[in-house]
Design a protein around this motif. Sequence first.
Motif, mmCIF file in Angstrom:
data_model
loop_
_atom_site.group_PDB
_atom_site.id
_atom_site.type_symbol
_atom_site.label_atom_id
_atom_site.label_comp_id
_atom_site.label_asym_id
_atom_site.label_seq_id
_atom_site.Cartn_x
_atom_site.Cartn_y
_atom_site.Cartn_z
ATOM 1 N N MET A 124 1.431 -9.451 -1.655
ATOM 2 C CA MET A 124 2.404 -8.571 -0.995
ATOM 3 C C MET A 124 2.167 -7.111 -1.396
ATOM 4 S SD MET A 124 4.749 -8.469 1.246
ATOM 5 C CE MET A 124 5.424 -10.111 1.550
ATOM 6 N N ILE A 125 1.829 -6.895 -2.641
ATOM 7 C CA ILE A 125 1.531 -5.530 -3.101
ATOM 8 C C ILE A 125 0.374 -4.953 -2.285
ATOM 9 C CG2 ILE A 125 0.549 -4.246 -5.063
ATOM 10 C CD1 ILE A 125 2.206 -6.328 -6.846
ATOM 11 N N ARG A 126 -0.670 -5.768 -2.104
ATOM 12 C CA ARG A 126 -1.808 -5.299 -1.299
ATOM 13 C C ARG A 126 -1.419 -5.120 0.163
ATOM 14 N NH1 ARG A 126 -5.275 -8.277 -5.063
ATOM 15 N NH2 ARG A 126 -4.504 -10.147 -4.056
ATOM 16 N N ALA A 127 -0.564 -6.025 0.668
ATOM 17 C CA ALA A 127 -0.129 -5.894 2.063
ATOM 18 C C ALA A 127 0.627 -4.580 2.263
ATOM 19 C CB ALA A 127 0.764 -7.069 2.461
ATOM 20 N N PHE A 128 1.242 -4.079 1.200
ATOM 21 C CA PHE A 128 1.961 -2.805 1.285
ATOM 22 C C PHE A 128 1.051 -1.619 0.946
ATOM 23 C CE2 PHE A 128 6.647 -4.374 0.712
ATOM 24 C CZ PHE A 128 6.632 -4.799 2.040
ATOM 25 N N GLY A 129 -0.244 -1.881 0.882
ATOM 26 C CA GLY A 129 -1.190 -0.770 0.776
ATOM 27 C C GLY A 129 -1.464 -0.272 -0.631
ATOM 28 N N MET A 130 -1.100 -1.052 -1.637
ATOM 29 C CA MET A 130 -1.356 -0.633 -3.010
ATOM 30 C C MET A 130 -2.355 -1.583 -3.651
ATOM 31 S SD MET A 130 2.618 0.338 -3.892
ATOM 32 C CE MET A 130 3.240 -1.272 -3.385
ATOM 33 N N LYS A 131 -2.830 -1.192 -4.840
ATOM 34 C CA LYS A 131 -3.728 -2.084 -5.562
ATOM 35 C C LYS A 131 -2.892 -3.047 -6.396
ATOM 36 C CE LYS A 131 -7.040 1.658 -5.892
ATOM 37 N NZ LYS A 131 -7.275 2.849 -6.727
ATOM 38 N N ALA A 132 -3.356 -4.279 -6.525
ATOM 39 C CA ALA A 132 -2.603 -5.272 -7.289
ATOM 40 C C ALA A 132 -3.407 -5.716 -8.503
ATOM 41 C CB ALA A 132 -2.294 -6.471 -6.417
ATOM 42 N N MET A 133 -2.692 -6.104 -9.544
ATOM 43 C CA MET A 133 -3.345 -6.517 -10.786
ATOM 44 C C MET A 133 -2.460 -7.559 -11.463
ATOM 45 S SD MET A 133 -4.298 -3.966 -13.854
ATOM 46 C CE MET A 133 -5.456 -3.118 -12.795
#
Lengths: 281, 281, 281, 281
Positions: free
Chosen positions: B183-192
Amino acid sequence: MGKLQSFGIIGGDKRQLYCGRSMEEDGYRVLYHGFHVSGEGVGVQNSDIETIVRECDALLLPLPCSRDGITVNAPFSERTVLLQELQSAFETKPIFCGMKSKLPCKYKQVYDYAAREEFAVENAVSTGEGAIGLAIAHYEGTIHGARCLVTGYGRIGKVLSRMLQGLGADVTVSARSLKDMAMIRAFGMKAMDSGSLSGQYDLIFNTVPCLLFDAQTLAKTAANALIIDLASLPGGIDDKSAERLSIPIIHALSLPGKTAPKASGIIIKNAVYHIIREEEL
Amino acid sequence: MGKLQSFGIIGGDKRQLYCGRSMEEDGYRVLYHGFHVSGEGVGVQNSDIETIVRECDALLLPLPCSRDGITVNAPFSERTVLLQELQSAFETKPIFCGMKSKLPCKYKQVYDYAAREEFAVENAVSTGEGAIGLAIAHYEGTIHGARCLVTGYGRIGKVLSRMLQGLGADVTVSARSLKDMAMIRAFGMKAMDSGSLSGQYDLIFNTVPCLLFDAQTLAKTAANALIIDLASLPGGIDDKSAERLSIPIIHALSLPGKTAPKASGIIIKNAVYHIIREEEL
Amino acid sequence: MGKLQSFGIIGGDKRQLYCGRSMEEDGYRVLYHGFHVSGEGVGVQNSDIETIVRECDALLLPLPCSRDGITVNAPFSERTVLLQELQSAFETKPIFCGMKSKLPCKYKQVYDYAAREEFAVENAVSTGEGAIGLAIAHYEGTIHGARCLVTGYGRIGKVLSRMLQGLGADVTVSARSLKDMAMIRAFGMKAMDSGSLSGQYDLIFNTVPCLLFDAQTLAKTAANALIIDLASLPGGIDDKSAERLSIPIIHALSLPGKTAPKASGIIIKNAVYHIIREEEL
Amino acid sequence: MGKLQSFGIIGGDKRQLYCGRSMEEDGYRVLYHGFHVSGEGVGVQNSDIETIVRECDALLLPLPCSRDGITVNAPFSERTVLLQELQSAFETKPIFCGMKSKLPCKYKQVYDYAAREEFAVENAVSTGEGAIGLAIAHYEGTIHGARCLVTGYGRIGKVLSRMLQGLGADVTVSARSLKDMAMIRAFGMKAMDSGSLSGQYDLIFNTVPCLLFDAQTLAKTAANALIIDLASLPGGIDDKSAERLSIPIIHALSLPGKTAPKASGIIIKNAVYHIIREEEL
């Protein structure tokens, strides 16, 4: 890297220090003068002027380079630095400075990084963030959901309105032309003619250095607002009327150097590099 | 408007004042007690406790309602207000308070507005803005373009990461589950993965109340960072290691009340209204 | 890379081809069966089933792996591929497939990539874009400025509402809980209770597989709207009433495979890799 | 409302119909001619030219008003409408048209709505959405996460790049000046000099009507890309080289009228209203 391999940074504040440090990271040799009081752990070794003038390929003066036309603007220096001490450099080396009109004479190789358009645009980002920092600190609501008016759609208006939108504010931007108003709407904000401001706002950011907010406009739009005036003095607000109406105003000038000296230093560096490339120095 | 027509606000700070004022604007009668030192022009007329208990349909206590289980949390009051003074109200009227576990006994009609989920979400907005205000004030670069790490994708992580993105930061968010990371990536951010933090950051916002940042992780990710710790005490950072590594930490607690008392007051009001509707009071 | 070095891809459409190609780029050996009719220049060499079963470390079946419980879902194949042909592989090798409930029996090493939550979230991005593509193609106004209603704040609702916002729409999202409604507002959109829809909209995107739009709700909210129904059949709209009211509905199912087969293929690959890591295959 | 109370709409397509309908909603009387083949349930009653010229205060011609300088551009008409039939109106009434240079002579009261800057900006929104619709329909990945290059930072470049960013693309915009490049970065995107394009992209949107993409640039940046050329003919791409390199190009012209006739009609109306106000008609 071009022909210039070493820079002498004379005078200025944290911005110049960050600029110099970043140049060192890029592989340049950088000497400093006028940073005796640097504070906050920003240690720096000072060289004397003669060494700098002799050994550096170019000089970097602050923004503004001078306030009085006689001395270098060197607030962190323990001594007064005279422009005259740099005379031989002025005649022989490239000098990069901010606001060269403050210098007493014209020299052939003096370049004004602060006169460049991309410099102004990049600083608008720092100004915008500084304005938002002031709003967060002084407004008792949240920017999110606040009715915000940004007057003027120049560099600062463009960048600031976008940031406010990014924080979830209800953003109205005023402009003079139908074209700008159409672009404001195309970017998802409300547009308004700067000449006939209306509506009630929680936060007003003025970027226009003309009297947009006279007593009547203040009463109509700002009765419950906090005004942050970003326009150069005398700003865009009738201060006396605002006081009479108990409308708080924050006059916020020179925000980039205050809120983001590191970013400002890198913006100076970038502008200097652009000049070097364009002028093939 | 339901059966409750009047509210007695007892104790608290600016938040309760803004809450009360907003209720008055909605047409309710509001009496106040404990606001003798209101400061900053926020005039308010105090009624005595007996009048309030007699005349008001419900009471509104602050967040937290009490710190010691004996007195009402009333920092603006010139006198100590005992919970006991409200005894008859506790037995007969609806009481809205924050953190009702602080009360010495259980009462049938005590409702905890601070326990509601939408209350927590709405406060996350204020917390997020407060954190951004701290970053603007203390970080010498701009948030725009800064490498920001937000640990945790709960309420505050969700809202804050979006705000940082809205300001043009380069945002990485850490989470525990692959689902949240997607979901973080779907919102255009990098995820970790929160369990294996890596990368170099300029600004780190911690929202997780577990020790994510031990000495090793600090050295790896935060060598040149400013850390803003939003997690409740003891927070998520090994403070001693951070000190040894000269990594600055700002422990930022209770931001909503500090940076946005007006927004906080309205959030309290909304939660109270939701309770009234759900409980059919 | 783990112990699995080669994959046999049997059946499926473009998604499986893109998945396989991407695995090859990652250094895996990939054999294919069932892609005789690949079209559009997507050349692929087919191996026979025996070779695949003998030489590959694992098999990859499409989504759904079968429609009838007897044959592999292989729309691009010139021949019918029976699940039985894979019997020995089912008993000895890891099999990755979509919707494993379609298989006639349970096997120990059959893993369902489509059952994973991150798979569903990543597909929501493709679904969202597909829905926007339909709106651009069929709505005669622009999404920018359009009054859009998204019903439901699950995966698709979250991603799609954000995209619409990114295009400048006036976005309302409906949800069931006050908590979700608070989060919707925190993200800068309007929130509404799914149980009592109101307002007039230009575009309605339904993601909820219950009858939210009965005749009355349709008349109230959708009189001039285009409805795009993304919920699985029978969808969330009373089709007969919509027809009577001349409200156009587009039933849009399986968008990811249709509008973004390449993205879908990589999402399948990612899910397979996650399973391999978690199961230590 | 000014002195003009009634409008005669002669020729054009759906845009003119939507424009007229919207004017009617604003309270104006609107007569139509040339809409015999309207299709899709857009019923409209045709008046004869004499009636329109006699009864209407002003005429509204389409964009372009004529293609041959002899007939009105009236694709929905069952008969050919000659410009000459409007002769008396041209001499006595305000005429609003698109591309007035297509008319055979100059008249004093002919106003060109399509020449207005705000008209062009508003149409850029429709063009941007149309381009995104094409990308969704033809690109097999998702725009979200795709490496997108937008060449040119004029009206369309500004609006389109923002939309792509709003959908989660990785956006690079090319421009000619350092100032524009600084603004592109201030808006959170990557900037590049239009004169030296580099990088690998999935989607390329060209808005510049000069040959930016010669064989060499195509090979370097577009090997795996889909190109959508929005620049007026001959566009900005060396089509032959693209064909040789198997790079697909979509030439997309006149998108506003095609993808968003309703929005286009309202944009025409707004421009006409602006003219009326400015010219005090």
